[in-house]
Design a protein around this motif. Structure first.
Motif, PDB file in Angstrom:
ATOM      1  N   GLU A 332      -0.630  -2.442  -3.324  1.00 51.42           N
ATOM      2  CA  GLU A 332      -1.404  -2.852  -2.142  1.00 51.42           C
ATOM      3  C   GLU A 332      -2.662  -2.011  -1.938  1.00 51.42           C
ATOM      4  O   GLU A 332      -3.748  -2.574  -1.758  1.00 51.42           O
ATOM      5  CB  GLU A 332      -0.528  -2.823  -0.897  1.00 51.42           C
ATOM      6  CG  GLU A 332      -1.268  -3.362   0.324  1.00 51.42           C
ATOM      7  CD  GLU A 332      -0.359  -3.576   1.514  1.00 51.42           C
ATOM      8  OE1 GLU A 332      -0.861  -4.021   2.574  1.00 51.42           O
ATOM      9  OE2 GLU A 332       0.849  -3.303   1.395  1.00 51.42           O
ATOM     10  N   ARG A 336      -6.507  -3.633  -2.164  1.00 57.12           N
ATOM     11  CA  ARG A 336      -7.412  -3.523  -1.016  1.00 57.12           C
ATOM     12  C   ARG A 336      -8.667  -2.724  -1.362  1.00 57.12           C
ATOM     13  O   ARG A 336      -9.770  -3.101  -0.978  1.00 57.12           O
ATOM     14  CB  ARG A 336      -6.688  -2.857   0.155  1.00 57.12           C
ATOM     15  CG  ARG A 336      -5.664  -3.735   0.850  1.00 57.12           C
ATOM     16  CD  ARG A 336      -4.998  -2.986   1.993  1.00 57.12           C
ATOM     17  NE  ARG A 336      -4.075  -3.826   2.733  1.00 57.12           N
ATOM     18  CZ  ARG A 336      -4.415  -4.600   3.742  1.00 57.12           C
ATOM     19  NH1 ARG A 336      -5.689  -4.632   4.148  1.00 57.12           N
ATOM     20  NH2 ARG A 336      -3.522  -5.341   4.368  1.00 57.12           N
ATOM     21  N   SER A 341      -9.769  -6.490   1.496  1.00 51.36           N
ATOM     22  CA  SER A 341      -8.553  -6.839   2.234  1.00 51.36           C
ATOM     23  C   SER A 341      -8.228  -8.326   2.188  1.00 51.36           C
ATOM     24  O   SER A 341      -7.075  -8.721   2.364  1.00 51.36           O
ATOM     25  CB  SER A 341      -8.681  -6.386   3.691  1.00 51.36           C
ATOM     26  OG  SER A 341      -9.817  -6.993   4.299  1.00 51.36           O
ATOM     27  N   SER A 344      -5.413  -9.088  -0.217  1.00 50.06           N
ATOM     28  CA  SER A 344      -4.170  -8.321  -0.132  1.00 50.06           C
ATOM     29  C   SER A 344      -2.904  -9.147  -0.389  1.00 50.06           C
ATOM     30  O   SER A 344      -1.903  -8.586  -0.867  1.00 50.06           O
ATOM     31  CB  SER A 344      -4.066  -7.619   1.225  1.00 50.06           C
ATOM     32  OG  SER A 344      -4.138  -8.552   2.277  1.00 50.06           O
ATOM     33  N   ALA A 347      -1.148  -8.565  -3.704  1.00 51.50           N
ATOM     34  CA  ALA A 347      -0.448  -7.322  -4.034  1.00 51.50           C
ATOM     35  C   ALA A 347       1.063  -7.491  -4.063  1.00 51.50           C
ATOM     36  O   ALA A 347       1.761  -6.775  -4.791  1.00 51.50           O
ATOM     37  CB  ALA A 347      -0.829  -6.229  -3.029  1.00 51.50           C
TER      38      ALA A 347
END
Length: 508
Positions: A332, A336, A341, A344, A347
């Motif tokens: 993560e 990011r 973001s 995300s 992830a």
């Protein structure tokens, strides 16, 4: 049209596997030199692709465009796995004067690639709709022009691989990357969306074709010999089938995600899969450019082949495990930090895909080894079993847990079913479990230690750049301590009892 010399018999049209060369020492030096150039080439190009992907994901393209690109890329890879019917490998595998049968190889490869593209052109609208991306039709039609270009480039590219000319190949690939990437970036920022990938890929492949033709002069000559064609097809068709199954196995998850989850979720999955492919592409692709030719030269010396495979597997796993652990444990914050973001959701699938990437590296090396020793039927059965088991598992997993479920299903089938089958096939080829355990034992121990360190330090040190660097450095130090005892094995110090391939007279 140049016509190749007709062989005296059909047996003459099917030369025996390539020999070990003038001496084991010279051969080993040749392989090591080619492997170094191949690794440098792959690392440089993958870092360039990595940087390009960051720029496109942050500033030019969203998840939907990445989803369309993922569909087109998947279809292209599957087609490339069998576009030349497997006959291109004869340039690398067969002994004797390869230029004698190269014209027939070029004719077969070009014809089969052209016919495959015509079929794809007609089926593109239905294929895009079936895979959940109706807007992918034109992207498919443009990107898959690479199938035809690759079919023509098979022969000169095969000669470069046969001669371990990875220095020349690095220059060609660099030109491909520079021109193709420049076109892709220009068109992406002009608003072409996923089509920018397609046009850039075509331009890059044209550069590769020209470069291979110049680096291997005289190899782009068409010809036809019926006896050679029959022998080539007997050699190549089983390999093409196994290769297509192998690519289908790796890419069926993209098709399932697109058909069941839509293009936006597919975009997140494609990004995660691409990240998980960093160690696979950097390390495995570099090795595979020399592994098949190297295994082919050792195929007639079972002891040397077993030791060579074990050492190659040890080098690959040792180099890959730390990358997989870091990307899985820091998924993560890495996504990011690198992509922003908005990406995300990708992830969550990454830890499972890193495990899959590690399995892929071992299975791809095993694939090359089994091809070299002639176990084509075993390969076909393994890949077919993998695909048949994978499709229903992925369909159920996608509906239960989205892109994470697709990743988990992949690992479940690969680790629980396919790895044991590959181990059985390798054992039948003379490569026992003890050699494989020796290759993987220290890296797996180091990976376990790294995992403990990453999980224990990632919260205290935070998700910022400095924290990620610190955690990574400590984990890598722990890994280095664990794999240090295997350094002699990895450097190629064979035990006294290991047979060395004897020098044999040149039969060309």
């Amino acid at each position: 049209m140049d016509i190749a010399r007709a062989p005296d018999s059909e047996a003459d049209a099917a030369p025996a596997p390539a020999d070990a060369g003038p001496s084991a020492a010279a051969f080993g030096h040749q392989v090591r030199s080619a492997a170094r150039w191949s690794l440098i080439n792959t690392v440089v190009l993958r870092l360039g692709n990595f940087a390009t992907g960051i720029v496109l994901a942050r500033f030019a393209l969203g998840p939907a465009e990445w989803g369309v690109y993922g569909i087109a890329q998947t279809v292209l890879l599957v087609l490339l796995s069998a576009n030349e019917l497997g006959v291109g490998l004869a340039i690398v595998r067969w002994e004797g004067d390869a230029r004698r049968f190269a014209p027939t190889v070029l004719t077969l490869s070009t014809l089969s690639s052209g016919l495959l593209y015509v079929a794809l052109f007609a089926a593109a609208p239905a294929l895009g709709g079936l895979l959940g991306s109706p807007n992918a039709t034109e992207v498919l039609r443009v990107m898959c022009l690479c199938v035809v270009i690759d079919g023509v480039a098979q022969v000169p590219g095969g000669f470069l691989t046969r001669e371990f000319a990875q220095g020349k190949r690095m220059i060609i690939d660099a030109l491909n990357f520079v021109t193709g990437t420049a076109v892709t970036l220009l068109l992406a920022f002009e608003g072409w969306g996923a089509m920018s990938f397609a046009v850039g890929a075509v331009v890059g492949n044209v550069v590769t074709l020209i470069g291979c033709g110049l680096a291997a002069p005289g190899t782009l000559k068409y010809g036809w010999d019926p006896a050679q064609a029959r022998a080539l097809l007997r050699f190549g068709l089983p390999l093409a089938g196994a290769s297509m199954l192998a690519l289908a196995v790796v890419n069926v998850d993209t098709m399932v995600a697109g058909a069941t989850l839509g293009s936006v979720s597919l975009g997140f999955y494609v990004l995660a899969f691409n990240i998980s492919g960093w160690p696979v592409r950097i390390i495995s692709e570099a090795a595979r450019r020399v592994s098949f030719a190297g295994f082919s030269r050792l195929a007639e010396t079972p002891g040397a082949l077993a030791q060579g495979f074990s050492r190659a597997l040890g080098v690959l796993i040792t180099g890959t495990v730390p990358l997989c652990v870091l990307l899985a444990g820091l998924a993560e914050p890495v996504v990011r930090l690198v992509y922003g973001s908005q990406w995300s959701p990708a992830a969550a699938a990454l830890p499972w895909l890193m495990a899959l990437g590690l399995i892929r590296i071992g299975s791809e090396l095993a694939y090359d080894c089994l091809v070299a020793v002639g176990q084509r039927r075993s390969l076909f059965l393994v890949q077919g079993l993998w695909l048949v088991a994978l499709i229903p598992v992925l369909l159920v997993a996608a509906r239960l847990n989205g892109v994470v479920g697709v990743s988990q299903g992949h690992v479940l089938v690969a680790g629980g079913l396919v790895v044991p089958v590959f181990l059985v096939a390798l054992r039948r080829g003379g490569i026992g479990l003890g050699l494989i355990a020796r290759a993987c034992g220290w890296p797996f121990l180091g990976g376990a230690v790294m995992t403990v360190i990453v999980l224990g330090l990632r919260e205290p040190f935070g998700a910022g750049p400095l924290g990620l660097v610190t955690v990574s450095a400590v984990a890598l130090a722990g890994y280095a301590v664990c794999v240090w005892p295997s350094r002699g094995f990895l450097r190629g110090r064979p035990p006294a009892a290991v047979p060395v391939p004897p020098a044999r007279p040149d039969m060309r």
